[in-house]
Write a protein that holds these residues in place. Sequence first.
Motif, PDB file in Angstrom:
ATOM      1  N   LYS A 157       0.700  -1.174   0.122  1.00 53.82           N
ATOM      2  CA  LYS A 157      -0.147  -0.047  -0.092  1.00 53.82           C
ATOM      3  C   LYS A 157       0.776   1.347   0.074  1.00 53.82           C
ATOM      4  CE  LYS A 157      -3.641   2.310   2.675  1.00 53.82           C
ATOM      5  NZ  LYS A 157      -4.369   2.328   4.070  1.00 53.82           N
ATOM      6  N   ILE A 160       2.392   2.303  -3.362  1.00 52.08           N
ATOM      7  CA  ILE A 160       1.318   2.927  -4.490  1.00 52.08           C
ATOM      8  C   ILE A 160       1.521   4.623  -3.873  1.00 52.08           C
ATOM      9  CG2 ILE A 160      -0.942   3.400  -4.913  1.00 52.08           C
ATOM     10  CD1 ILE A 160      -1.463   0.428  -4.470  1.00 52.08           C
ATOM     11  N   ASN A 189      -5.872   7.166  -0.508  1.00 50.99           N
ATOM     12  CA  ASN A 189      -6.453   6.961  -1.602  1.00 50.99           C
ATOM     13  C   ASN A 189      -6.721   8.423  -2.343  1.00 50.99           C
ATOM     14  OD1 ASN A 189      -7.096   4.431  -1.201  1.00 50.99           O
ATOM     15  ND2 ASN A 189      -8.859   4.547  -0.262  1.00 50.99           N
ATOM     16  N   SER A 266      -8.876   5.223  -9.421  1.00 50.59           N
ATOM     17  CA  SER A 266      -8.128   4.739  -8.415  1.00 50.59           C
ATOM     18  C   SER A 266      -8.412   3.347  -8.293  1.00 50.59           C
ATOM     19  CB  SER A 266      -8.555   5.790  -7.182  1.00 50.59           C
ATOM     20  OG  SER A 266      -7.824   5.180  -5.917  1.00 50.59           O
ATOM     21  N   SER A 270      -5.536   0.484  -8.921  1.00 56.00           N
ATOM     22  CA  SER A 270      -5.190  -0.658  -8.176  1.00 56.00           C
ATOM     23  C   SER A 270      -5.211  -2.289  -8.585  1.00 56.00           C
ATOM     24  CB  SER A 270      -5.859  -0.434  -6.887  1.00 56.00           C
ATOM     25  OG  SER A 270      -5.825   0.769  -6.066  1.00 56.00           O
ATOM     26  N   THR A 274      -2.364  -4.841  -9.388  1.00 56.04           N
ATOM     27  CA  THR A 274      -2.459  -6.022  -8.686  1.00 56.04           C
ATOM     28  C   THR A 274      -2.386  -7.252  -9.849  1.00 56.04           C
ATOM     29  OG1 THR A 274      -3.851  -5.075  -6.797  1.00 56.04           O
ATOM     30  CG2 THR A 274      -3.753  -7.591  -7.152  1.00 56.04           C
TER      31      THR A 274
END
Length: 315
Positions: A157, A160, A189, A266, A270, A274
């Motif tokens: 996390k 990112i 975020n 967003s 993600s 992934t």
Amino acid sequence: MNSKPIILKIDNNFKTLIRPLRKQEYRQLESNILQDGCREAIITWNGIIIDGHNRYEICHKHQIPFEVHEMDFESREDVIAWICANQLGRRNISEETRHFLIGMQYETEKMIAGRKKQEGENPFSGLPLETDYHPSRHVTAERIAKENNISFGSVQKYAIYARAISEIQRKCPDLVPLILSGNCRVSHNYIVDISRLSPEELQELAKRLEKENKPYLRFSNTRAIIQENIEKALNAPVQPSQPSVKDMPTFDPDASVTELTLTIPSWLGSMKRTNEHTDFNIVSNTAKAKLTTLLQEFEKTLVDMISKMEKPTDE
């Protein structure tokens, strides 16, 4: 010790990794150096400062001599990994800076491990044998997580988060210290959303944040400023026949859809990251089952929403 300050090189990408000092801290450091001299050496790599930027600036300002300690590294990535680890060992860093450093350390050490593997070296030779077969990113994330007492997922996390901060740094360097200092509280975020703004919008945001007199700018204030810039970007250029924002009615039928439109990129980012960077062969069945259930529910919701939007309206 040198009789007068020497000239060293400054790399802005390295400097960004150094915790920005608040004004009071900077004045205290300046007072200490004026009184006692520069007690700590400026650490460099190939003549570039990698620790001691504030001390270097103060010493040159007042013509105070200082010592230099040159370190040897194989690459820029090795330097960045060292800076991150060195800064994380300090107690007075903000949570924002801590998250950024952990993310950057993970990203760079992952690159270092990949490079060594290509060169025929075993980047995990010092690790227990049972972990040697794992892909580099997983071994690196597990080790960094253990060193910082956080979860494996938190490391990814923060990676990112670090990439978003790096993108902001590329577009608007002035904004990064405001965020990493902790004065501008922005959620993880929303940082990703901010990184997508144009350089002009980010510069305007930085100027407005600097004008705040409060010691901490709350997320609600930050969001209002960012939202205003996003709306300007989405609505520009405004046709003369259209009403201005201040003339719009209180009720906006598009509000919920507009908000969702700004949020979905967003999520997509993600999911794409992934999908591209995760080895699902080593992910536990439990984790995959939970994600599958949520994605299936997500798919059903998408189909239902698209079906509703495709229905003809009375317009």
